[in-house]
Design a protein around this motif. Structure first.
Motif, short mmCIF file in Angstrom:
data_model
loop_
_atom_site.label_atom_id
_atom_site.label_comp_id
_atom_site.label_asym_id
_atom_site.label_seq_id
_atom_site.Cartn_x
_atom_site.Cartn_y
_atom_site.Cartn_z
N GLU A 51 41.89 40.05 53.69
CA GLU A 51 41.62 39.18 52.55
C GLU A 51 41.12 39.98 51.36
O GLU A 51 41.46 39.68 50.20
CB GLU A 51 40.60 38.10 52.94
CG GLU A 51 41.09 37.12 53.98
CD GLU A 51 42.20 36.22 53.44
OE1 GLU A 51 42.31 36.10 52.20
OE2 GLU A 51 42.96 35.67 54.26
N ALA A 52 40.32 41.01 51.61
CA ALA A 52 39.81 41.84 50.52
C ALA A 52 40.94 42.59 49.82
O ALA A 52 40.94 42.74 48.60
CB ALA A 52 38.76 42.82 51.05
N ALA A 105 44.08 41.60 49.55
CA ALA A 105 44.81 40.63 48.72
C ALA A 105 44.03 40.31 47.45
O ALA A 105 44.61 40.24 46.36
CB ALA A 105 45.10 39.37 49.52
N ARG A 106 42.74 40.12 47.56
CA ARG A 106 41.93 39.76 46.40
C ARG A 106 41.88 40.88 45.38
O ARG A 106 42.02 40.64 44.17
CB ARG A 106 40.52 39.40 46.86
CG ARG A 106 39.61 38.92 45.73
CD ARG A 106 38.24 38.53 46.25
NE ARG A 106 37.52 39.66 46.83
CZ ARG A 106 37.35 39.86 48.12
NH1 ARG A 106 37.87 39.01 49.00
NH2 ARG A 106 36.68 40.91 48.57
N MET A 107 41.73 42.11 45.82
CA MET A 107 41.57 43.23 44.89
C MET A 107 42.89 43.65 44.26
O MET A 107 42.89 44.21 43.16
CB MET A 107 40.93 44.41 45.62
CG MET A 107 39.52 44.13 46.10
SD MET A 107 38.78 45.49 47.04
CE MET A 107 38.64 46.74 45.77
N ASN A 108 44.02 43.40 44.92
CA ASN A 108 45.31 43.82 44.39
C ASN A 108 46.10 42.68 43.75
O ASN A 108 47.20 42.90 43.25
CB ASN A 108 46.15 44.45 45.50
CG ASN A 108 45.63 45.82 45.91
OD1 ASN A 108 45.86 46.82 45.22
ND2 ASN A 108 44.91 45.86 47.02
N GLN A 109 45.54 41.47 43.78
CA GLN A 109 46.26 40.32 43.24
C GLN A 109 46.61 40.46 41.76
O GLN A 109 47.75 40.19 41.36
CB GLN A 109 45.44 39.05 43.45
CG GLN A 109 46.21 37.76 43.21
CD GLN A 109 47.24 37.49 44.29
OE1 GLN A 109 46.90 37.45 45.46
NE2 GLN A 109 48.50 37.32 43.90
N PRO A 127 40.80 48.33 49.80
CA PRO A 127 39.70 47.34 49.77
C PRO A 127 38.37 47.93 50.24
O PRO A 127 37.34 47.32 50.05
CB PRO A 127 40.19 46.26 50.74
CG PRO A 127 41.11 46.97 51.67
CD PRO A 127 41.78 48.04 50.86
#
Length: 476
Positions: A56-57, A59-63, A100
């Protein structure tokens, strides 16, 4: 406490890990197959393998970077745990991927065109770089400089520098020169110390104001053009677009005349960009282009390993290419062309209840009018025509058929906006040149349907054009 060294393992929840040792570069094509990420390239090895708590980290940081490239981050699962795939969309380009765990760049993602770099380069050249690549505010993408052809950056740089040269205003600049006829102020001390002592009595060192474009900026432009030119020439034999751009760079160098070449300083460029709020658009964009080259941000073609983060929307590029073809045909038959990008074809939709508003306006890409006839053109960067030819309507996936039906409904809605006796509504799709040749030879590169309603004649047309090939021909 001593400061942790870069080589020390990282600590997470009482356990120590080593950072990923290498930065990987993943490759895909637009609208191509999803690319599965290997967790060991972005996070430390987990007990039992997989992403562990980092999925999840990641996905959040590379979104944000992935969104700018129209790449969807897809998180699934298998027997080993979370699985992350990157699903490419309709843009080509390159973005960095960060770990992440550390927040540092750990890899990159490059999306190449499914029609090939040569096809995109030819389309850009034919449309005058109307839809040139856009550079993104992300760190350098590791390894992308060796995967991307040199014109990806050289084309926008040359376009900006050509505009800058065209718009450079003349101004007064101080010049020191030795002349036979005095001009401005004679530098007597220099004359006595050098010229008079050596018997050069007729040579007078002078200082005067000259009305000409900024000579230092012209020298910096020359250095930039020379840098871009040598990068293009190094791969010119393998890339026809690079040959064209190298010739353009040489013509710009000839326009500069005999000014010396001066390498710009990054601090000087930053100061110029930050210190003048009233810079013209041409000057600001030109200075930015010079800064890209000064900072060695990857001209592509193997010159540097890392490259700029950038993207190019292929639907906009395809629309620009189709517009050029439509304008050729309109000039031949005497039609007036209006285009959506200039808001010339917009029909606002006035909803009685704003809360139910799902669409604000209708805007065909191109409309050509001539007398009592009308031609509506909508450019679609999709593979519908090729897929239906290869597999047939009943064989293609339901998702593709639904998208194609939506295209037909859209163009028919556009046709209902206009009052004309004869209307032709064209959906234009890209094809590989080999596919177009095969279809064109049997007359299947165009498919038409006739509709007659309310005294109007409507011809619905599905048209395929080769993407970026000299074999593309205007509508008959």
């Amino acid at each position: 406490m001593s400061k942790r060294r870069r080589s020390d393992p990282y600590v997470l929840q009482g356990r120590s890990f080593k950072a990923p040792p290498t930065r990987s570069l993943l490759k895909a094509t637009d609208y191509g197959h999803p690319q599965r990420l290997i967790p060991e390239q972005f996070v430390p090895a987990q007990r039992g393998g997989g992403w562990g708590p980092f999925a999840e980290a990641f996905a959040r940081m590379n979104q944000p970077a992935c969104d700018s490239l129209d790449v969807r981050i897809q998180i699934g699962a298998d027997t080993s745990g979370p699985v992350i795939r990157l699903v490419p969309g309709g843009r080509i380009g390159a973005v960095p991927l960060v770990s992440p765990q550390t927040g540092h760049v750990a890899g990159g993602f490059v999306v190449a065109p499914r029609f090939g770099w040569a096809g995109v380069g030819q389309v850009l050249s034919q449309t005058g770089w109307a839809a040139s690549p856009r550079f993104l505010p992300w760190p350098l993408v590791p390894g992308s400089g060796r995967e991307v052809p040199p014109w990806v950056m050289a084309g926008p740089v040359l376009t900006r520098l050509a505009s800058l040269l065209q718009s450079m205003r003349q101004g007064y600049h101080e010049v020191n020169a030795t002349l036979e006829r005095p001009r401005g102020r004679i530098l007597w001390q220099a004359y006595i110390a050098r010229n008079l002592a050596r018997g050069n009595w007729s040579r007078l060192p002078c200082r005067f104001q000259e009305l000409e474009p900024d000579p230092r900026l012209k020298s910096q432009i020359r250095w930039t053009l020379e840098r871009v030119y040598h990068g293009l020439v190094s791969v010119g034999g393998r890339d026809p677009v690079a040959v064209v751009l190298a010739d353009w760079a040489m013509r710009l160098l000839e326009r500069l005349g005999t000014v010396p070449s001066i390498q710009p300083r990054a601090a000087e460029l930053d100061r110029m960009l930050a210190g003048h709020r009233l810079l013209s658009d041409a000057l600001r964009s030109g200075l930015q282009a010079i800064a890209w080259v000064v900072e060695e941000r990857g001209l592509g073609g193997g010159q540097e390993q890392d490259g700029l983060a950038w993207m190019l929307p292929l639907d906009q590029l395809w629309e620009a290419y189709v517009e050029a073809m439509v304008r050729q045909e309109a000039a031949r038959v005497g039609g007036e062309v209006r285009v959506a990008r200039r808001c010339e074809t917009t029909f606002p939709l006035e909803w009685t209840d704003a809360s139910c508003r799902s669409l604000g306006h209708l805007a065909p890409d191109m409309v050509v009018r001539g007398g009592d006839w009308l031609w509506i053109v909508d450019a679609k960067y999709k593979a519908h025509l090729a897929e239906m030819d290869e597999a047939g309507w009943h064989q293609v996936q339901e998702e593709t058929r639904a998208s194609h039906r939506a295209d037909l409904h859209q163009i028919l809605a556009y046709a209902g906006l206009y009052d004309a006796t004869t209307i032709r509504a064209s959906l234009v799709y890209p094809l590989r040149h080999s596919t177009w040749q095969a279809l064109h030879a049997t007359g299947r590169d165009t498919s038409r349907a006739q509709l007659h309603c309310g005294g109007r004649n409507l011809t619905l047309e599905l048209r395929g054009l080769p993407f970026g090939s000299a074999g593309a021909t205007p509508w008959p």
